[in-house]
Design a protein around this motif. Structure first.
Motif, short mmCIF file in Angstrom:
data_model
loop_
_atom_site.label_atom_id
_atom_site.label_comp_id
_atom_site.label_asym_id
_atom_site.label_seq_id
_atom_site.Cartn_x
_atom_site.Cartn_y
_atom_site.Cartn_z
N SER A 83 45.06 37.73 40.33
CA SER A 83 44.09 37.48 39.26
C SER A 83 43.93 38.70 38.36
O SER A 83 44.51 39.77 38.61
CB SER A 83 42.73 37.09 39.88
OG SER A 83 42.32 38.07 40.81
N ASP A 84 43.12 38.55 37.30
CA ASP A 84 42.89 39.64 36.34
C ASP A 84 42.33 40.87 37.05
O ASP A 84 41.51 40.76 37.98
CB ASP A 84 41.89 39.18 35.27
CG ASP A 84 42.48 38.10 34.38
OD1 ASP A 84 43.72 37.97 34.35
OD2 ASP A 84 41.70 37.39 33.73
N GLY A 85 42.76 42.03 36.59
CA GLY A 85 42.34 43.28 37.22
C GLY A 85 43.38 43.83 38.17
O GLY A 85 43.24 44.95 38.68
N TYR A 86 44.44 43.02 38.41
CA TYR A 86 45.52 43.42 39.31
C TYR A 86 46.85 43.14 38.61
O TYR A 86 46.88 42.56 37.52
CB TYR A 86 45.44 42.63 40.63
CG TYR A 86 44.14 42.80 41.37
CD1 TYR A 86 44.01 43.75 42.38
CD2 TYR A 86 43.03 42.01 41.06
CE1 TYR A 86 42.81 43.91 43.06
CE2 TYR A 86 41.83 42.16 41.73
CZ TYR A 86 41.72 43.11 42.73
OH TYR A 86 40.54 43.27 43.40
N PHE A 95 51.76 43.06 50.75
CA PHE A 95 52.22 43.32 49.39
C PHE A 95 51.50 44.53 48.83
O PHE A 95 50.47 44.96 49.36
CB PHE A 95 52.03 42.10 48.48
CG PHE A 95 50.61 41.62 48.36
CD1 PHE A 95 49.79 42.10 47.36
CD2 PHE A 95 50.11 40.68 49.25
CE1 PHE A 95 48.48 41.65 47.24
CE2 PHE A 95 48.80 40.23 49.15
CZ PHE A 95 47.98 40.71 48.14
N ASN A 96 52.04 45.07 47.76
CA ASN A 96 51.48 46.27 47.13
C ASN A 96 51.12 45.98 45.68
O ASN A 96 51.87 45.32 44.97
CB ASN A 96 52.50 47.42 47.20
CG ASN A 96 52.05 48.63 46.42
OD1 ASN A 96 52.42 48.82 45.28
ND2 ASN A 96 51.22 49.46 47.05
N ASP A 97 49.96 46.45 45.28
CA ASP A 97 49.50 46.30 43.89
C ASP A 97 49.49 47.67 43.22
O ASP A 97 48.67 48.54 43.56
CB ASP A 97 48.11 45.68 43.86
CG ASP A 97 47.59 45.56 42.43
OD1 ASP A 97 48.31 44.98 41.60
OD2 ASP A 97 46.48 46.06 42.15
N ASP A 98 50.42 47.87 42.28
CA ASP A 98 50.54 49.17 41.61
C ASP A 98 49.36 49.46 40.68
O ASP A 98 48.98 50.62 40.50
CB ASP A 98 51.84 49.22 40.80
CG ASP A 98 53.06 49.25 41.69
OD1 ASP A 98 52.94 49.70 42.83
OD2 ASP A 98 54.14 48.79 41.24
N LYS A 99 48.78 48.42 40.11
CA LYS A 99 47.72 48.62 39.12
C LYS A 99 46.47 49.25 39.75
O LYS A 99 45.80 50.09 39.14
CB LYS A 99 47.37 47.28 38.46
CG LYS A 99 46.53 47.41 37.21
CD LYS A 99 46.43 46.09 36.48
CE LYS A 99 45.65 46.23 35.18
NZ LYS A 99 45.59 44.94 34.43
N THR A 100 46.14 48.83 40.97
CA THR A 100 44.97 49.39 41.66
C THR A 100 45.39 50.36 42.77
O THR A 100 44.53 50.88 43.48
CB THR A 100 44.12 48.26 42.27
OG1 THR A 100 44.93 47.51 43.20
CG2 THR A 100 43.60 47.34 41.20
N ASN A 101 46.71 50.55 42.91
CA ASN A 101 47.24 51.47 43.92
C ASN A 101 46.75 51.11 45.33
O ASN A 101 46.25 51.94 46.08
CB ASN A 101 46.87 52.91 43.59
CG ASN A 101 47.69 53.91 44.39
OD1 ASN A 101 48.82 53.62 44.78
ND2 ASN A 101 47.12 55.07 44.65
N THR A 110 32.82 48.02 41.22
CA THR A 110 33.79 48.43 40.19
C THR A 110 35.15 47.74 40.34
O THR A 110 36.02 47.92 39.50
CB THR A 110 34.01 49.96 40.26
OG1 THR A 110 34.44 50.32 41.58
CG2 THR A 110 32.72 50.69 39.94
N ARG A 111 35.31 46.97 41.41
CA ARG A 111 36.60 46.32 41.65
C ARG A 111 36.46 44.80 41.52
O ARG A 111 35.48 44.22 42.00
CB ARG A 111 37.14 46.68 43.03
CG ARG A 111 38.62 46.37 43.21
CD ARG A 111 39.05 46.70 44.63
NE ARG A 111 38.80 48.09 44.98
CZ ARG A 111 39.61 49.09 44.70
NH1 ARG A 111 40.72 48.86 44.01
NH2 ARG A 111 39.32 50.32 45.07
N GLU A 112 37.42 44.18 40.86
CA GLU A 112 37.38 42.73 40.67
C GLU A 112 37.62 41.99 41.98
O GLU A 112 38.32 42.48 42.88
CB GLU A 112 38.46 42.32 39.66
CG GLU A 112 38.30 42.91 38.28
CD GLU A 112 37.19 42.25 37.50
OE1 GLU A 112 36.76 41.14 37.88
OE2 GLU A 112 36.73 42.85 36.51
N ASP A 113 37.03 40.78 42.09
CA ASP A 113 37.37 39.89 43.21
C ASP A 113 38.83 39.49 43.07
O ASP A 113 39.37 39.44 41.95
CB ASP A 113 36.48 38.64 43.19
CG ASP A 113 35.01 38.98 43.43
OD1 ASP A 113 34.74 40.08 43.95
OD2 ASP A 113 34.16 38.14 43.10
#
Length: 218
Positions: free
Chosen positions: A125-128, A160-166, A88-91
């Motif tokens: 990349s896309d998904g993040y 680093f932190n990715d807010d989109k995928t938390n 369910t998670r993008e590369d």
């Protein structure tokens, strides 16, 4: 709602880019003024991102302004890949744009230990999130093969932190690379020419010998 969140992310990205571009100008102004040499090179190695991703690879290229004191200013970019273990998670593909400082403990020796820190943007990349701000560190050894060629063996970290995928990412990477010295910096060349000109001013020009007169003969 979603529109407000999207606006906040866009605003956050624009502010990070402004800060990053200001950092680029600062590093280049400091580097070109105080550095004695400029090198460019490439690095590669393995990348361990987190338990949710398989180990991947990274390839980077960059430049370094180095002073005689052993302090260097760096700019690096490249590409990093990690394959997700979850369907369910993008590369994840990452393009780092990082500025940093590196210190060599024995800059004049053939082999020198170095320590460094850096910060900048990570383009995802896309998904993040499209871009996030992060930082990292590095340590390793530099070996001079000849006056213009240097080999690097070391390790790097990325945070680093990715807010989109938390997700909070703390990556570890092995690093093998080579750098080629392109020559003295513009500031050093100017300084060298000025010193050469000053030294010429101290050289006495040959003049005519004075003839001995009656007073000189006494």
């Amino acid at each position: 709602g979603d529109r407000s969140l999207c606006y906040k992310r866009t605003l956050k990205g624009e502010n990070m880019k402004k800060i990053y571009y200001s950092m680029i100008l600062l590093i280049f102004s400091i580097g070109t003024h105080y550095a004695t040499s400029l090198s460019i090179g490439g690095h590669a190695g393995t990348l361990t991102l987190s338990d949710n991703y398989d180990a991947g690879l990274h390839v980077t290229t960059g430049m370094e302004f180095l002073s005689k004191s052993g302090l260097g200013f760096t700019f690096n970019t490249g590409i990093m890949n990690a394959k997700s273990k979850e369907a369910t998670r993008e590369d994840l593909t990452i393009i780092p744009l990082k500025l940093g400082a590196r210190y060599y403990l024995n800059p004049r020796e053939k082999i020198s230990l170095y320590l460094g820190a850096n910060a900048g943007l990570y383009l995802l990349s896309d998904g993040y999130d499209s871009s996030v701000f992060g930082w990292g560190s590095e340590a390793g050894f530099r070996m001079k093969i000849d006056p213009k060629t240097q080999v690097f063996i070391g390790v790097k970290t990325h945070s680093f932190n990715d807010d989109k995928t938390n997700q909070d990412f703390s990556a570890f990477a092995t690093n093998f690379g080579i750098q080629l010295k392109m020559g003295d910096s513009k500031y050093t060349r100017k300084k060298g020419k000025r010193m050469e000109r000053d030294l010429k001013g101290y050289k006495k020009k040959p003049g005519k010998r004075k003839k001995k007169g009656p007073m000189n003969a006494i």
